[in-house]
Design an enzyme around this catalytic site. Structure first.
Site, PDB file in Angstrom:
ATOM      1  N   GLU A  49     -26.366  31.991  28.251  1.00 37.38           N
ATOM      2  CA  GLU A  49     -27.779  31.839  27.886  1.00 37.38           C
ATOM      3  C   GLU A  49     -28.193  32.820  26.805  1.00 37.38           C
ATOM      4  OE1 GLU A  49     -29.573  29.111  29.011  1.00 37.38           O
ATOM      5  OE2 GLU A  49     -27.485  28.851  29.575  1.00 37.38           O
ATOM      6  N   ASP A  68     -23.572  25.902  -7.803  1.00 38.31           N
ATOM      7  CA  ASP A  68     -23.805  25.405  -6.449  1.00 38.31           C
ATOM      8  C   ASP A  68     -25.224  24.883  -6.257  1.00 38.31           C
ATOM      9  OD1 ASP A  68     -21.299  26.162  -5.653  1.00 38.31           O
ATOM     10  OD2 ASP A  68     -21.946  28.086  -4.849  1.00 38.31           O
ATOM     11  N   ARG A 114     -17.234  33.557   0.113  1.00 31.28           N
ATOM     12  CA  ARG A 114     -16.965  32.877  -1.158  1.00 31.28           C
ATOM     13  C   ARG A 114     -17.738  33.495  -2.316  1.00 31.28           C
ATOM     14  NH1 ARG A 114     -20.706  29.180  -2.603  1.00 31.28           N
ATOM     15  NH2 ARG A 114     -19.287  27.685  -3.560  1.00 31.28           N
ATOM     16  N   PRO A 167     -30.528  30.745  17.939  1.00 30.28           N
ATOM     17  CA  PRO A 167     -31.562  29.810  17.464  1.00 30.28           C
ATOM     18  C   PRO A 167     -32.933  30.480  17.318  1.00 30.28           C
ATOM     19  CG  PRO A 167     -30.338  28.886  19.331  1.00 30.28           C
ATOM     20  CD  PRO A 167     -29.957  30.325  19.228  1.00 30.28           C
TER      21      PRO A 167
HETATM   22  C1  4FL Z   1     -27.609  28.201  16.938  1.00 27.53           C
HETATM   23  C2  4FL Z   1     -26.749  30.409  16.593  1.00 27.53           C
HETATM   24  C3  4FL Z   1     -28.025  28.189  15.621  1.00 27.53           C
HETATM   25  C4  4FL Z   1     -27.196  30.331  15.281  1.00 27.53           C
HETATM   26  C5  4FL Z   1     -25.735  30.207  20.664  1.00 27.53           C
HETATM   27  C6  4FL Z   1     -26.163  28.927  20.917  1.00 27.53           C
HETATM   28  C7  4FL Z   1     -26.959  29.332  17.429  1.00 27.53           C
HETATM   29  C8  4FL Z   1     -26.521  29.420  18.832  1.00 27.53           C
HETATM   30  N1  4FL Z   1     -27.805  29.236  14.826  1.00 27.53           N
HETATM   31  N2  4FL Z   1     -25.971  30.475  19.393  1.00 27.53           N
HETATM   32  N3  4FL Z   1     -26.660  28.444  19.741  1.00 27.53           N
END
Ligand code: 4FL
Length: 249
Positions: free
Chosen positions: A116, A169, A154, A89
């Site tokens: 974590e 798209d 794709r 994130p």
């Molecule tokens: C969230 C990875 C959004 C990519 C681990 C927990 C994540 C993620 N985009 N990885 N959340």
């Protein structure tokens, strides 16, 4: 193109990459997806991949050593250099533009975190780019990796049929897709817009472009702000707006 995925759930990633357009791209040898489990590159009896976090607090951190070893094996598994991406994130938001650039690389490696996260020193030294698929928290990077594999897979030459052509798209031109209709022409839920039945290809293209502009304006105005519209597009959007306001009153 080759995609290597470093994950504690290699079977999940392999299964995701085995279905649909991406599965077919693999069968056609347009794409190769390989998954690697850092647990297989541990040296201790318990096959430890994580540890508690210095400084305290809940949650476990993925250890440097199993990931470093895994990435070494991954790099040695094929001659092309791998662009290493960590999914989290904290990364830059994935866009169709970034997907298109990644799809042109010969090889990427996707590092999936669990717990974590991953020891920051491993990220600093072994990762080229950090990407997020959206502002929410998953229980691991695997679903984000599956998203990248799908979006990038794709786009490999020959992966899509003519009917699925990527040019049409959403986002391929920075706009949302237009509405689509199939039979029946008349239904209790409504009728198909007349222009689509006219056989007038220019009028149909104009209507679709107008709908794309209008929907983008209604639903994702920030996408329009990022994009310079030509005179014809501005005129079409003005037309859409006038009709939209009229229909509401
Ligand atoms: C969230 C990875 C959004 C990519 C681990 C927990 C994540 C993620 N985009 N990885 N959340």
């Amino acid at each position: 193109m080759r995609i290597d995925v470093v994950t504690l759930f290699p079977d999940f990633v392999r299964q995701c990459a085995a279905v649909g357009v991406v599965g077919r791209a693999q069968q056609r040898k347009l794409l190769q997806v390989e998954a690697w489990n850092p647990r297989d590159y541990t040296a201790d009896r318990h096959r430890t991949v994580d540890s508690s976090s210095y400084g305290g607090g809940p949650g476990m951190v993925m250890l440097i050593e199993p990931l470093r070893k895994t990435l070494e094996v991954v790099r040695d598994a094929a001659p092309d250099p791998a662009h290493v991406i960590y999914l989290s994130p904290q990364g830059a938001r994935l866009t169709q533009g970034r997907v298109e650039a990644l799809a042109k690389l010969p090889r990427i490696a996707l590092l999936c975190g669990r717990y974590e996260g991953v020891d920051e020193r491993l990220l600093a030294h072994e990762v080229d780019e950090e990407l997020s698929i959206g502002d929410y928290v998953l229980s691991g990077g695997e679903l984000a990796a599956a998203v990248i594999i799908d979006a990038v897979g794709r786009l490999q030459d020959g992966a899509l049929n003519d009917a699925q052509s990527a040019e049409q798209d959403s986002f391929s031109d920075g706009l949302l897709d237009c509405p689509h209709y199939a039979k029946p022409v008349h239904d209790a839920l409504g009728s198909v817009p007349e222009v689509l039945l006219s056989g007038d290809h220019a009028a149909i293209a104009r209507w679709r472009h107008k709908q794309s502009l209008g929907r983008t304006w209604l639903r994702r105005p920030e996408l329009l702000a990022q994009r310079a519209l030509d005179a014809e597009s501005r005129a079409l959007l003005d037309e859409f707006r006038r009709e939209y306001v009229t229909a509401r009153n």
